[in-house]
Design a protein around this motif. Structure first.
Motif, PDB file in Angstrom:
ATOM      1  N   ASN A   1       0.727  -1.039  -0.130  1.00 60.95           N
ATOM      2  CA  ASN A   1      -0.001  -0.157  -0.179  1.00 60.95           C
ATOM      3  C   ASN A   1       0.900   1.210  -0.020  1.00 60.95           C
ATOM      4  O   ASN A   1       1.311   1.657   1.043  1.00 60.95           O
ATOM      5  CB  ASN A   1      -0.729   0.050   1.431  1.00 60.95           C
ATOM      6  N   SER A   2       1.025   1.849  -1.222  1.00 61.87           N
ATOM      7  CA  SER A   2       1.945   2.969  -1.444  1.00 61.87           C
ATOM      8  C   SER A   2       1.441   4.054  -0.587  1.00 61.87           C
ATOM      9  O   SER A   2       2.273   4.967  -0.606  1.00 61.87           O
ATOM     10  CB  SER A   2       2.284   3.297  -2.685  1.00 61.87           C
ATOM     11  N   SER A   3       0.272   4.241  -0.032  1.00 62.42           N
ATOM     12  CA  SER A   3      -0.232   5.626   0.767  1.00 62.42           C
ATOM     13  C   SER A   3       0.033   5.335   2.009  1.00 62.42           C
ATOM     14  O   SER A   3      -0.335   6.232   2.791  1.00 62.42           O
ATOM     15  CB  SER A   3      -1.763   5.551  -0.016  1.00 62.42           C
ATOM     16  N   LEU A   4       0.675   4.124   2.649  1.00 62.19           N
ATOM     17  CA  LEU A   4       0.829   3.855   4.111  1.00 62.19           C
ATOM     18  C   LEU A   4       1.661   5.190   4.794  1.00 62.19           C
ATOM     19  O   LEU A   4       2.486   5.763   3.896  1.00 62.19           O
ATOM     20  CB  LEU A   4       1.460   2.985   4.295  1.00 62.19           C
ATOM     21  N   GLY A   5       1.060   5.497   6.047  1.00 62.07           N
ATOM     22  CA  GLY A   5       1.966   6.923   6.695  1.00 62.07           C
ATOM     23  C   GLY A   5       2.639   5.774   7.731  1.00 62.07           C
ATOM     24  O   GLY A   5       2.915   4.771   7.736  1.00 62.07           O
ATOM     25  N   LEU A   6       3.425   6.991   8.485  1.00 62.44           N
ATOM     26  CA  LEU A   6       3.905   6.370   9.716  1.00 62.44           C
ATOM     27  C   LEU A   6       3.435   5.501  10.499  1.00 62.44           C
ATOM     28  O   LEU A   6       2.193   5.515  10.811  1.00 62.44           O
ATOM     29  CB  LEU A   6       4.780   7.341  10.505  1.00 62.44           C
TER      30      LEU A   6
END
Length: 664
Positions: free
Chosen positions: A459-464
């Motif tokens: 998931n390239s939109s994952l955050g920290l």
């Protein structure tokens, strides 16, 4: 090659900047590597920590780091059969546990997949230290669960006098193991040289039940774990030069292993890694800085997965690591360490089963750890700031991967205190706010992963990944008797996990990485009670731990969590003799998410006897160990194989191990 050269030049510049130029030769003072919780080397620490020294590793060591540490308070293992096992600390595994080699990053791909082994062997190890909980932040978000530091003396850090060494032979019945290891060190007040090597060979592991194996196109049944044989060998050479206030050393070591993956009867892995390291320290500097230490390393790693002897997917990684620590003198009562770390790695997977793209990861970090000794105890605090860039380069042979770059700036904070209630009792507490940048595969994976028996999608939109952690401890010590009780809790606002999507792709269930809320909480207790003291001693060692982990977004339990564990050991010693008899009970684990398999309760009984014999300048340490004395059939709740290939890999059955170590 350009990256490696730039790191080498940067390292040399750092060492010259430290002033490492031998001006006065002399005996160096004794130094010790101490992992995160107490980088200043004090005996007192607020962090829950464990250590296994040479004698413990000799008698309890297994072929993997995970299984060697399994059973320490709060520590279990991923157990992908006997050849691949990574530590799990307080229910956290993978890239939330930082495996270090001499306090520097151990560059490999063991966190990428459960069937990938850690390229370290206890036969060449002096000591293993484990730090649990929040105080590990100076090694980054990837240490949110804890740190495992595998320590050797391949770069000598103190002057030697003459020649010393050791040799070890051991054999086992449970897997027909035949192992040998040895090292020699020589030097004087100006220089030291270290040479070591080991060879470990083992057959299929014996278990209490017959299993079906298909390696030649025909099915056969045997009381062995199919395809669990292995052989590994490695060695190193290192040297250091010393002067009155410091040292400079370098080493090169190699590790090679060929082992079966057990999930598939005809798939084996051939692994090879080479590591170059340079390390130096200068002490007793003028002004505010007391000492400066720097380490740099370069690692080339590759393994090939063979199916029926035919080469398949090839995984490769090249990594560099530079770490500089400067220790300052007392300032307003505080003493501490200011440090910087730079890491760079390139990863590639070539073949039909490449589930992650080619990638490049770079990170830079600054960290501070400070301690304030007080009349009533100690206070410490720390902060770490990171800049992380993760870049997917795609794959020339596979068009399914997304290409892109993500940048992250994790920030982690921690504080702890130890309060002396009396001369025997003390309270400890640690709190931390930790952030972790997603890994390349969590962002960009897209392919079949046979170790998880799933089609994994990043998931390239994952955050920290963000968490808040707290642990509270009570310690008691009186002579040889001791007790430690630690309660802990961690709350994740964004826990990156691999979740079922309900879809199917090419016959495999699709699992995707997503951020969810999660909660971990648990208790660790251990101690020693002296039962008898005289010409001989008899002690009772006891331990217990439990962890409860929940996906707060769905209310379901998180997978692969160890159940309640209770254990005790009677330890007898008289002169050169020692003997132990212990039992560890593992409760049933029925608290599992949908799609996972529950495990039953079991008890493992172990016994050992050792004898130390002195022959002039040589000391022989004989030992015999009997594992799983009752030949109990058991399955690990923390192994993914229990859910993806149940019955393929139970825990090892009864095994007798004999060995001797000669030190001179």
């Amino acid at each position: 090659m350009k990256t490696y050269q730039s790191f080498f030049l940067l390292a040399c510049a750092s060492l010259f900047a430290m002033g490492i130029v031998p001006t006065a030769w002399g005996q160096t003072s004794s130094t010790e590597i101490v992992i995160t919780g107490n980088p200043l080397g004090r005996e007192q620490t607020t962090a829950p920590a464990s250590a296994m020294g040479r004698s413990d590793l000799l008698e309890r060591g297994q072929s993997t780091v995970g299984e060697t540490l399994n059973g320490l308070p709060g520590v279990s293992s991923t157990y992908f059969g006997p050849n691949a096992s990574r530590p799990i600390i307080r229910g956290l595994d993978g890239d939330r546990i930082r495996v270090l080699n001499n306090s520097a990053a151990s560059a490999d791909v063991s966190a990428l997949s459960y069937d990938h082994a850690v390229p370290l062997d206890v036969l060449s190890t002096e000591r293993i230290e484990v730090l649990r909980g929040s105080a590990a932040l100076q090694y980054g978000g990837s240490a949110v669960g804890g740190v495992v530091n595998v320590i050797d003396n391949r770069i000598p850090r103190e002057a030697l006098s003459g020649v010393s060494g050791k040799a070890q032979l051991q054999a086992g019945t449970g897997n027909d193991e035949r192992s040998a290891a040895g090292l020699v060190e020589a030097g004087n007040e100006r220089w030291a040289v270290h040479v070591d090597g080991f060879d470990r060979r083992a057959g299929d592991v014996r278990v209490p039940v017959s299993l079906a194996c298909d390696q030649t196109g025909e099915t056969r049944y045997a009381r062995r774990i199919c395809n669990s044989a292995s052989q590994s060998q490695g060695g190193a050479i290192g040297a250091s030069t010393f002067w009155a206030d410091g040292y400079l050393g370098a080493s090169v070591n190699s590790y090679q292993s060929d082992y079966g993956t057990v999930a598939e009867d005809r798939v084996t892995i051939g692994m090879k890694t080479t590591r170059y390291a340079l390390e130096g320290q200068v002490r007793h500097l003028p002004g505010v800085w007391d000492s400066v230490k720097a380490r740099v390393s370069h690692t080339d790693y590759q393994h090939t997965e063979f199916d029926g002897g035919k080469p398949g997917t090839v995984f490769a990684s090249q990594a560099q690591d530079l770490r500089v620590e400067a220790r300052h003198r007392m300032l307003a009562g505080w003493q501490g360490v200011l440090g910087a770390q730079v890491e760079s790695s390139r990863f590639s997977a070539v073949g039909d089963e490449a589930f992650a793209p080619f990638s490049r990861t770079r990170s830079q970090a600054l960290f501070v750890h400070e301690e304030l000794p007080t009349a009533w105890g100690q206070v410490n605090a720390g902060v770490r700031w990171e800049s992380v860039q993760v870049q997917s380069l795609g794959n020339p042979a596979l068009a399914r991967f997304e290409v892109g770059t993500r940048d992250f700036t994790p920030l982690s904070l921690a504080a702890g205190a130890a309060y002396k209630l009396t001369s025997a009792w003390a309270l400890t507490g640690n709190a931390a706010m930790s952030q972790r940048a997603p890994k390349d595969y969590e962002l960009f994976a897209n392919g079949p992963h046979l170790a998880t028996h799933a089609w994994e999608v990043g998931n390239s939109s994952l955050g920290l990944e963000k968490s808040n952690s707290l642990d509270l401890g009570l310690d008691w010590k009186s002579g040889p008797q001791r007790m430690t009780v630690t309660a802990f809790a961690s709350q994740f606002a964004h826990y990156i996990g691999l979740m079922n999507t309900g879809e199917m792709r090419e016959g495999l269930p699709v699992q995707g990485y997503e951020g969810v809320k999660a909660r971990f909480q648990g208790l660790e207790v251990n101690g020693r009670q002296r039962l008898w003291h005289g010409p001989s001693t008899l002690d009772l060692d006891w331990r217990a731990d439990t962890v409860r982990a929940t996906n707060s977004s769905t209310g379901e339990p998180l997978p692969r969590i160890a159940p309640l564990r209770l254990g005790s050991t009677l330890a007898y010693a008289q002169g050169p003799w020692s003997a132990k008899l212990g039992a560890d009970w593992h409760a049933a684990q029925h608290r599992v998410p949908t799609g996972s398999v529950a495990t039953g309760a079991y008890t493992l009984v172990n016994a050992s006897v050792s004898y130390r014999q002195k022959l002039d300048a040589t000391v022989l340490h004989w030992f015999v160990r009997l594992d799983n004395l009752t030949d109990q059939l058991a399955y690990s709740a923390t192994s993914i194989l229990t859910s993806t290939a149940f019955g393929k890999s139970p825990l090892p059955g009864r095994s007798l191990k004999l060995g001797v170590q000669a030190s001179f």
